[in-house]
Design a protein around this motif. Sequence first.
Motif, PDB file in Angstrom:
ATOM      1  N   LYS A  13       3.854   3.401   4.713  1.00 50.73           N
ATOM      2  CA  LYS A  13       3.529   4.919   4.217  1.00 50.73           C
ATOM      3  C   LYS A  13       4.958   5.595   3.946  1.00 50.73           C
ATOM      4  O   LYS A  13       5.028   6.323   3.143  1.00 50.73           O
ATOM      5  CB  LYS A  13       3.022   5.496   5.642  1.00 50.73           C
ATOM      6  N   LYS A  14       6.086   5.145   4.558  1.00 43.66           N
ATOM      7  CA  LYS A  14       7.376   5.651   4.337  1.00 43.66           C
ATOM      8  C   LYS A  14       7.919   5.213   2.920  1.00 43.66           C
ATOM      9  O   LYS A  14       8.248   5.982   2.054  1.00 43.66           O
ATOM     10  CB  LYS A  14       8.242   4.971   5.395  1.00 43.66           C
TER      11      LYS A  14
ATOM     12  N   GLN B 243       5.647   4.554   0.437  1.00 46.21           N
ATOM     13  CA  GLN B 243       4.866   5.390  -0.832  1.00 46.21           C
ATOM     14  C   GLN B 243       5.462   6.854  -0.603  1.00 46.21           C
ATOM     15  O   GLN B 243       5.445   7.478  -1.645  1.00 46.21           O
ATOM     16  CB  GLN B 243       3.451   5.530  -0.016  1.00 46.21           C
TER      17      GLN B 243
ATOM     18  N   LEU C  98      -4.361  -1.677   7.274  1.00 44.48           N
ATOM     19  CA  LEU C  98      -4.261  -0.862   5.803  1.00 44.48           C
ATOM     20  C   LEU C  98      -5.306  -1.572   4.834  1.00 44.48           C
ATOM     21  O   LEU C  98      -5.398  -0.828   3.726  1.00 44.48           O
ATOM     22  CB  LEU C  98      -2.850  -1.745   5.402  1.00 44.48           C
TER      23      LEU C  98
END
Length: 187
Positions: free
Chosen positions: A37-38, A40, A78
């Motif tokens: 997520k970081k 992205q 995910l």
Amino acid sequence: FLGDMLASHGIVALLTTPTSTSDQPPARGDDLVAAVKKIQAENTRMGSPLMGKLATDRICVTGHSMGGGGTLFAANELGDMIKCAMPLQPWQPGGSFSMVKAPIMFIGAASDTIAAVSGNAGPHYESIPDSTEKFLVVFEGDHYLSTNRTSTDQSAPEEATSSYDIQAAYIIPFYKLFLESDERYRP
């Protein structure tokens, strides 16, 4: 070895270190999910030096030992947000990973007494649906097969072990096939 090898083939690698050596695989899976997520977020954040430079639609999660168990938890969570997963000598006694959708390749070590294939990678492989493309590759070696050390010699961590070349012959084609959709690597 893995980060350098991937980078030499044009694959960006984000290498993480657990916050504690007592973290269990579910926590390491949470860390991998947070890392994805970081990545992205950094790819779209104004002012980020990485803005627009990362192929966030082509992510693979990989980990060794408890990080390999974490890879399974992350891939389970995910789903289709990742293109592939690769647990290396994964340690996670028990557990089912029936939500894994991304192609996955387990790398096990035949003489692993910490995360024996028969009690870890093997049953995890079986828990993943047959609709998911999955591979189980077992090499001669011990639990440290995919690291820069062996159980018998941990004195020279900067030196590659002899097991790297044979692993690279599987790892690179797996990444190229599933991250770059390059079918030339399937055989």
